[in-house]
Design a protein around this motif. Structure first.
Motif, short mmCIF file in Angstrom:
data_model
loop_
_atom_site.label_atom_id
_atom_site.label_comp_id
_atom_site.label_asym_id
_atom_site.label_seq_id
_atom_site.Cartn_x
_atom_site.Cartn_y
_atom_site.Cartn_z
N LYS A 147 59.07 49.70 33.17
CA LYS A 147 60.09 49.76 34.22
C LYS A 147 61.20 48.74 33.93
CE LYS A 147 57.57 52.43 37.00
NZ LYS A 147 57.38 53.68 36.34
N VAL A 148 62.44 49.11 34.24
CA VAL A 148 63.54 48.16 34.14
C VAL A 148 63.24 47.01 35.11
CG1 VAL A 148 66.01 47.81 34.56
CG2 VAL A 148 65.22 49.89 33.42
N GLY A 149 63.42 45.80 34.63
CA GLY A 149 63.11 44.61 35.42
C GLY A 149 61.73 44.04 35.15
N GLN A 150 60.89 44.82 34.48
CA GLN A 150 59.54 44.37 34.15
C GLN A 150 59.58 43.24 33.14
OE1 GLN A 150 56.90 47.59 33.11
NE2 GLN A 150 55.45 46.25 32.08
N ILE A 151 58.74 42.23 33.31
CA ILE A 151 58.61 41.15 32.34
C ILE A 151 57.47 41.52 31.39
CG2 ILE A 151 58.11 38.69 32.02
CD1 ILE A 151 60.78 39.31 33.50
N VAL A 152 57.75 41.47 30.10
CA VAL A 152 56.75 41.80 29.09
C VAL A 152 56.51 40.59 28.20
CG1 VAL A 152 57.30 44.27 29.11
CG2 VAL A 152 58.49 42.76 27.51
N HIS A 153 55.34 40.57 27.58
CA HIS A 153 54.96 39.44 26.74
C HIS A 153 54.67 39.93 25.33
CE1 HIS A 153 54.82 36.89 30.27
NE2 HIS A 153 54.21 37.90 30.88
N ALA A 154 55.10 39.15 24.36
CA ALA A 154 54.92 39.50 22.95
C ALA A 154 53.46 39.82 22.66
CB ALA A 154 55.39 38.35 22.06
N LYS A 155 53.27 40.87 21.90
CA LYS A 155 51.97 41.33 21.40
C LYS A 155 51.11 42.00 22.47
CE LYS A 155 52.05 37.86 17.81
NZ LYS A 155 51.43 36.68 17.23
N LEU A 156 51.63 42.16 23.69
CA LEU A 156 50.87 42.85 24.74
C LEU A 156 51.45 44.23 24.98
CD1 LEU A 156 50.25 39.96 27.30
CD2 LEU A 156 48.76 40.76 25.45
N ASN A 157 50.59 45.17 25.38
CA ASN A 157 51.07 46.53 25.57
C ASN A 157 51.99 46.63 26.78
OD1 ASN A 157 48.82 46.20 27.30
ND2 ASN A 157 48.52 48.39 27.39
N CYS A 158 53.00 47.50 26.64
CA CYS A 158 53.97 47.68 27.73
C CYS A 158 54.42 49.14 27.85
CB CYS A 158 55.16 46.75 27.54
SG CYS A 158 56.11 47.06 26.07
N ALA A 159 53.95 49.99 26.96
CA ALA A 159 54.31 51.41 26.99
C ALA A 159 53.17 52.19 26.32
CB ALA A 159 55.62 51.65 26.25
N VAL A 160 53.21 53.52 26.47
CA VAL A 160 52.19 54.37 25.88
C VAL A 160 52.86 55.59 25.25
CG1 VAL A 160 50.16 55.83 26.34
CG2 VAL A 160 50.46 53.67 27.58
N VAL A 161 52.38 55.96 24.07
CA VAL A 161 52.83 57.18 23.40
C VAL A 161 51.60 58.06 23.23
CG1 VAL A 161 53.73 58.14 21.26
CG2 VAL A 161 54.73 56.09 22.18
N GLU A 162 51.73 59.33 23.60
CA GLU A 162 50.64 60.27 23.40
C GLU A 162 51.09 61.34 22.42
OE1 GLU A 162 48.95 61.85 26.99
OE2 GLU A 162 48.86 59.86 27.92
N SER A 163 50.18 61.66 21.52
CA SER A 163 50.44 62.72 20.55
C SER A 163 49.33 63.75 20.66
CB SER A 163 50.46 62.13 19.14
OG SER A 163 49.15 61.76 18.73
N VAL A 164 49.41 64.78 19.84
CA VAL A 164 48.36 65.78 19.83
C VAL A 164 47.04 65.19 19.32
CG1 VAL A 164 49.93 67.75 19.65
CG2 VAL A 164 49.09 66.65 17.57
N LYS A 165 47.12 64.05 18.63
CA LYS A 165 45.93 63.40 18.07
C LYS A 165 45.33 62.35 19.00
CE LYS A 165 47.28 63.53 13.18
NZ LYS A 165 47.55 62.67 12.02
N ALA A 166 46.18 61.52 19.63
CA ALA A 166 45.67 60.35 20.36
C ALA A 166 46.74 59.75 21.24
CB ALA A 166 45.18 59.30 19.36
N ALA A 167 46.31 58.82 22.08
CA ALA A 167 47.24 57.99 22.85
C ALA A 167 47.26 56.61 22.19
CB ALA A 167 46.80 57.88 24.30
N SER A 168 48.42 55.99 22.18
CA SER A 168 48.55 54.69 21.54
C SER A 168 49.41 53.77 22.39
CB SER A 168 49.19 54.87 20.16
OG SER A 168 49.26 53.65 19.47
N ASP A 169 48.95 52.52 22.52
CA ASP A 169 49.73 51.53 23.23
C ASP A 169 50.89 51.06 22.37
OD1 ASP A 169 48.07 51.49 25.48
OD2 ASP A 169 46.81 49.89 24.67
N ILE A 170 52.01 50.80 23.03
CA ILE A 170 53.18 50.21 22.38
C ILE A 170 53.26 48.77 22.87
CG2 ILE A 170 55.68 50.33 22.09
CD1 ILE A 170 54.04 52.72 20.92
#
Length: 126
Positions: A46-69
């Motif tokens: 979300k815009v305004g969210q505080i994120v920290h280096a090396k921690l997940n903050c998004a998710v991508v799903e493919s036909v194979k798997a889900a992966s943290d960004i």
């Protein structure tokens, strides 16, 4: 495989690049999208969210798997790429032109923990 020289790379396969306003655009590498396969869904922070280096903050799903960004650097999310929510498959055809979100960094020293293009290419066997 393409590894642009003007980007910073995380070992978790995200890239970031400095924007003119001092923020950083973040996306995933060619290697990451290739390993995932056909991307079908993306969940962005979300815009305004505080994120920290090396921690997940998004998710991508493919036909194979889900992966943290993971956030390559710490900071505040100042923008997200809404076009990827509607058409996540763009990431497969243009991983370096398809930024996920922009971060206003809180600690620029964290960039020292990222890889340059040569080191990243070596880490993925290129």
């Amino acid at each position: 495989m393409s590894v642009p020289q003007n980007l910073h790379y995380a070992t978790s396969h995200e890239w970031c690049i400095l924007n003119q306003d001092g923020s950083y655009s973040v996306g995933i590498t060619h290697h990451a999208q290739e390993a995932l396969g056909d991307i079908v869904f993306i969940e962005l922070p979300k815009v305004g969210q505080i994120v920290h280096a090396k921690l997940n903050c998004a998710v991508v799903e493919s036909v194979k798997a889900a992966s943290d960004i993971h956030a390559p650097i710490s900071g505040e999310i100042i923008a997200i790429n809404d076009s990827l929510i509607k058409a996540p498959e763009i990431i497969n055809t243009d991983p370096y032109g398809s930024w996920f979100f922009k971060i206003q960094p809180t600690n620029s020293n964290e960039l020292n923990d990222l890889l340059d293009s040569s080191a990243y290419a070596a880490s993925v066997g290129e």
